[in-house]
Design an enzyme around this catalytic site. Structure first.
Site, mmCIF file in Angstrom:
data_model
loop_
_atom_site.group_PDB
_atom_site.id
_atom_site.type_symbol
_atom_site.label_atom_id
_atom_site.label_comp_id
_atom_site.label_asym_id
_atom_site.label_seq_id
_atom_site.Cartn_x
_atom_site.Cartn_y
_atom_site.Cartn_z
ATOM 1 N N GLN A 1 -40.248 43.893 66.178
ATOM 2 C CA GLN A 1 -40.964 44.742 67.130
ATOM 3 C C GLN A 1 -40.483 46.183 67.071
ATOM 4 O O GLN A 1 -41.266 47.121 67.232
ATOM 5 C CB GLN A 1 -40.812 44.204 68.557
ATOM 6 N N GLU B 1 -70.057 44.590 111.751
ATOM 7 C CA GLU B 1 -69.704 45.704 110.883
ATOM 8 C C GLU B 1 -70.508 46.960 111.200
ATOM 9 O O GLU B 1 -70.372 47.986 110.512
ATOM 10 C CB GLU B 1 -69.909 45.311 109.413
ATOM 11 N N HIS C 1 -42.311 48.767 64.942
ATOM 12 C CA HIS C 1 -43.641 49.265 65.311
ATOM 13 C C HIS C 1 -43.624 50.763 65.590
ATOM 14 O O HIS C 1 -44.609 51.458 65.332
ATOM 15 C CB HIS C 1 -44.159 48.531 66.545
ATOM 16 N N GLU D 1 -44.259 41.910 76.863
ATOM 17 C CA GLU D 1 -45.473 41.652 76.085
ATOM 18 C C GLU D 1 -45.305 40.354 75.308
ATOM 19 O O GLU D 1 -46.161 39.474 75.347
ATOM 20 C CB GLU D 1 -45.717 42.821 75.125
ATOM 21 N N HIS D 2 -44.193 40.250 74.577
ATOM 22 C CA HIS D 2 -43.855 39.035 73.835
ATOM 23 C C HIS D 2 -42.549 38.480 74.389
ATOM 24 O O HIS D 2 -41.575 39.223 74.526
ATOM 25 C CB HIS D 2 -43.630 39.322 72.352
ATOM 26 N N ASP E 1 -48.552 37.032 65.893
ATOM 27 C CA ASP E 1 -49.200 38.275 65.466
ATOM 28 C C ASP E 1 -50.315 38.025 64.467
ATOM 29 O O ASP E 1 -51.337 38.706 64.474
ATOM 30 C CB ASP E 1 -48.172 39.205 64.811
ATOM 31 N N HIS F 1 -78.929 45.710 108.117
ATOM 32 C CA HIS F 1 -78.611 44.429 107.480
ATOM 33 C C HIS F 1 -79.070 43.280 108.379
ATOM 34 O O HIS F 1 -79.683 42.307 107.917
ATOM 35 C CB HIS F 1 -77.106 44.310 107.231
#
Length: 425
Positions: free
Chosen positions: A251, A407, A254, A319-320, A353, A412
């Site tokens: 990693q 409301e 990268h 992430e991993h 991967d 409505h």
């Protein structure tokens, strides 16, 4: 790579890179120019950033055929098998439309509809990424997206790497453009004379791509804002130092902002991994980049117990995550936050991967606390279906009118009462 006791050190996770003010302004300028000038702006920025003059923005079928001829048959077979694995995994994620009927005649349901068009961004620059093609295109295809468009930056020779084009062919992508950067994101979002706009943009890229995706969100959907890659290895004394070090460096290479952490209950393993990282780092082709990541953004944490180690992992929300302990599978249930979990000695992160099947487009920078890997669901939208019979309406209309007035929305309430003679207005 520094070693520290967990109880003495606050856990740190990589944060998303929001870019500088100068970078944000540059991206905004690029996007606006592409909106106004279309292909001419895309060609201008391709000359400026990619150092090439394109005769055509589109990749031709002949170029793809040439790429397939360039590649060795063995590597083509590997790409095909990886594509099959990825397709098989993602086919399990497909959801069907559904409806349910109640005794009073009410029918409620959900309609699942594929997106009309998706754009996938495949990064270039320092490396070629056929895996990104497979991981983004195949889920879109499985989802039933009608039009899948790939953009990727060309080399100075005006060509796209053969492996990237081969992966596109294997994953069924036919519309490919040789453009990258923020200008490619803008072209996908707004369209040009050559490129029709899409509904969603997925895929990782550099900071300019990330900022561009953020800018166009709302005009189109995006998958995520991807930050630097990261991995955390959770290990005890049974882990093999050489293997742990190799996984951390996988990693770190990268980029300089990548993060590679080891959380362990073993001081001996920590020290052995520290030495192994230095030995292996010296032999890496991308050692300069990986060294910055290891020395400035990575750490080895020693925990007093496995429970403390697991809590640290959940705090990092990697992430991993690799679990390399005596009983790895038993710990999976305790992991609350991780993009992908690699269980056991032989589940090295690169297996995911490239080949296993689950998607490698994962939440980074701690965003695994609230988000998921790229899924087939990312390429569909869901519509609610509501059918009320007259009996169901009569049964519930007064309740709906009273709720609306709670409301303060009188119109409505009257919309319901126009069909129901309980009250005159």
């Amino acid at each position: 790579m520094r070693i520290q006791k967990l109880k003495d050190q606050k856990i740190t996770r990589q944060s998303l890179d929001n870019g500088t003010e100068e970078q944000r302004k540059a991206v905004q300028e690029i996007i606006e120019r592409v909106r106004q000038e279309g292909d001419a702006a895309v060609r201008h920025y391709t000359r400026l950033f990619d150092k090439t003059e394109l005769q055509s923005l589109a990749v031709t079928e002949d170029e793809v055929d040439e790429a397939l001829r360039e590649l060795d048959e063995d590597i083509l077979a590997v790409l095909q098998e990886a594509a099959n694995n990825i397709r098989s995994f993602h086919e399990r994620q497909v959801q069907q439309s559904w409806m349910t009927t109640h005794e009073n005649g009410t029918i409620l349901g959900q309609k699942v509809t594929p997106l009309d068009a998706a754009g996938i961004y495949v990064p270039g620059g320092t490396a070629a990424y056929p895996s990104s093609v497979l991981m983004n295109a195949i889920p879109a295809q499985v989802a039933g997206v009608g039009r899948i468009v790939m953009v990727t930056p060309p080399g100075e020779d005006g060509k796209v790497p053969a492996g990237v084009l081969a992966a596109a062919r294997l994953s069924g992508v036919r519309e490919i453009y040789k453009i990258g950067g923020a200008q490619a994101v803008a072209a996908l979002a707004y369209g040009t004379e050559t490129i029709q706009p899409v509904d969603k943009i997925t895929g990782p890229g550099n900071i300019y791509v990330a900022l561009a995706k953020r800018e166009v969100f709302g005009i189109v959907d995006i998958d995520m804002i991807a930050g630097p890659s990261d991995v955390t290895v959770l290990a005890d004394e049974t882990a093999v130092p050489r293997e742990v070090a190799a996984d951390l460096l996988s990693q770190a290479e990268h980029g300089e902002l990548s993060q590679a952490n080891l959380v362990t209950t073993s001081k001996e393993l920590a020290e052995a991994v520290q030495k192994e990282v230095e030995l292996q780092l010296a032999e890496l082709p991308r050692q300069e980049m990986a060294r910055v990541a290891i020395e400035e953004h990575s750490a080895i944490y020693i925990a007093d117990s496995l429970d403390e180690a697991v809590e640290a992992v959940n705090e990092i929300a990697p992430e991993h995550l690799e679990i390399q302990t005596a009983n790895s599978m038993e710990l999976v249930g305790q992991i609350r936050h991780a993009g992908a979990i690699f269980v056991g000695r032989y589940s090295s992160e690169p297996i995911g991967d490239y080949f296993a099947g689950p998607n490698h487009t994962l939440p980074t920078s701690g965003t695994a606390r609230f988000s998921s890997p790229l899924l087939v669901d990312d390429f569909v939208k869901k519509s609610s279906i509501i059918f009320y019979s007259e009996a169901a309406f009569q049964e519930n209309a007064d309740k709906v009118a009273r709720f609306a007035r709670l409301e303060g929305l009188e119109a409505h309430a009257r919309a319901v009462e126009a069909r129901y003679n309980v009250k005159k207005y």
